[in-house]
Design a protein around this motif. Sequence first.
Motif, mmCIF file in Angstrom:
data_model
loop_
_atom_site.group_PDB
_atom_site.id
_atom_site.type_symbol
_atom_site.label_atom_id
_atom_site.label_comp_id
_atom_site.label_asym_id
_atom_site.label_seq_id
_atom_site.Cartn_x
_atom_site.Cartn_y
_atom_site.Cartn_z
ATOM 1 N N MET A 148 2.299 -2.786 14.424
ATOM 2 C CA MET A 148 2.650 -2.989 13.069
ATOM 3 C C MET A 148 1.936 -2.007 12.072
ATOM 4 O O MET A 148 0.810 -1.488 12.422
ATOM 5 C CB MET A 148 2.110 -4.499 12.717
ATOM 6 C CG MET A 148 2.073 -4.781 11.338
ATOM 7 S SD MET A 148 1.399 -6.337 10.861
ATOM 8 C CE MET A 148 2.847 -6.970 9.839
ATOM 9 N N GLU A 149 2.647 -1.562 11.096
ATOM 10 C CA GLU A 149 1.800 -0.506 10.153
ATOM 11 C C GLU A 149 1.253 -1.117 9.086
ATOM 12 O O GLU A 149 2.057 -2.013 8.463
ATOM 13 C CB GLU A 149 2.965 0.499 9.859
ATOM 14 C CG GLU A 149 2.367 1.602 8.683
ATOM 15 C CD GLU A 149 1.244 2.326 9.166
ATOM 16 O OE1 GLU A 149 0.428 2.632 8.384
ATOM 17 O OE2 GLU A 149 1.282 2.666 10.496
ATOM 18 N N ARG A 204 -2.441 -14.496 12.475
ATOM 19 C CA ARG A 204 -0.981 -14.419 13.222
ATOM 20 C C ARG A 204 -0.195 -13.752 12.154
ATOM 21 O O ARG A 204 0.612 -12.781 12.687
ATOM 22 C CB ARG A 204 -0.378 -15.969 13.281
ATOM 23 C CG ARG A 204 -1.096 -16.800 14.503
ATOM 24 C CD ARG A 204 -0.471 -18.179 14.408
ATOM 25 N NE ARG A 204 -1.345 -19.215 14.990
ATOM 26 C CZ ARG A 204 -1.539 -19.252 16.319
ATOM 27 N NH1 ARG A 204 -0.789 -18.683 17.127
ATOM 28 N NH2 ARG A 204 -2.250 -20.324 16.777
ATOM 29 N N ALA A 205 -0.127 -13.965 11.013
ATOM 30 C CA ALA A 205 0.676 -13.055 9.867
ATOM 31 C C ALA A 205 0.395 -11.703 9.991
ATOM 32 O O ALA A 205 1.394 -11.110 9.949
ATOM 33 C CB ALA A 205 0.509 -13.777 8.527
ATOM 34 N N MET A 206 -0.854 -11.482 10.204
ATOM 35 C CA MET A 206 -1.074 -9.991 10.418
ATOM 36 C C MET A 206 -1.042 -9.421 11.904
ATOM 37 O O MET A 206 -1.253 -8.052 11.999
ATOM 38 C CB MET A 206 -2.743 -9.922 9.909
ATOM 39 C CG MET A 206 -2.838 -10.096 8.554
ATOM 40 S SD MET A 206 -2.079 -8.784 7.349
ATOM 41 C CE MET A 206 -3.111 -7.257 7.785
ATOM 42 N N ASP A 207 -0.751 -10.129 12.799
ATOM 43 C CA ASP A 207 -0.480 -9.571 14.271
ATOM 44 C C ASP A 207 -1.843 -9.234 14.585
ATOM 45 O O ASP A 207 -2.003 -8.247 15.271
ATOM 46 C CB ASP A 207 0.563 -8.738 14.280
ATOM 47 C CG ASP A 207 1.014 -8.805 15.893
ATOM 48 O OD1 ASP A 207 0.543 -9.663 16.665
ATOM 49 O OD2 ASP A 207 1.543 -7.573 16.063
ATOM 50 N N VAL A 208 -2.946 -9.844 14.344
ATOM 51 C CA VAL A 208 -4.368 -9.505 14.923
ATOM 52 C C VAL A 208 -4.936 -10.839 15.683
ATOM 53 O O VAL A 208 -6.398 -10.885 15.510
ATOM 54 C CB VAL A 208 -5.296 -8.849 13.846
ATOM 55 C CG1 VAL A 208 -4.872 -7.667 13.104
ATOM 56 C CG2 VAL A 208 -5.401 -10.131 12.644
ATOM 57 N N THR A 209 -4.151 -11.263 16.630
ATOM 58 C CA THR A 209 -4.899 -12.393 17.289
ATOM 59 C C THR A 209 -5.396 -11.930 18.568
ATOM 60 O O THR A 209 -5.146 -10.790 19.162
ATOM 61 C CB THR A 209 -3.817 -13.499 17.496
ATOM 62 O OG1 THR A 209 -2.877 -12.940 18.385
ATOM 63 C CG2 THR A 209 -3.321 -14.005 16.223
#
Length: 170
Positions: free
Chosen positions: A1-2, A114-119
């Motif tokens: 993800m950018e 989760r929304a930021m894809d940093v889990t």
Amino acid sequence: MEYIGQTLPDITVYEFAGGEDTSIAIGPLAWRLPDLAFKKKVLVIGLPGAFTSLCNGTHMPGFLDHYQDFLDLGFDELWCIAVNDAFVMHAWGQSLGVNGRVRMLSDGSAEFVRAMDVTLDLTDKGMGVRSDRFAMVLENGVITFFVREEPGLLQMSDADTILSRLQNQE
């Protein structure tokens, strides 16, 4: 993800309210991230969890030690976000002597990470889904700087490294 150039997701986080005496707490205040970041320059520190050894012993203390240095770079606020409830985040902040220098924000249901894809999935260690270790700069809710650590490492998102990188951008 950018991440650079993206706006914060419209997620609600929570912050303890009520002073130092938790027995008379007002309770967690709910904040929409875009509202919280409006017209501010913010450094966001994402951590796996309150009171965990690396977060508690090294990561957060570095940002407290360099708090004034970040203000001198034009930051309005520093935020710490972790997948813990607002009461735990507050207790952790008290134990570290945060004293209002860093907003201790709760992403208790891991919606933001989760929304930021940093889990970071630590289920096998009994900790469930957590946040990866990361740091980002927000300017009026837009991400202008972002680093994410490999699991278990603290090489790019520690206070000294972030401060040096941001000073070199000026």
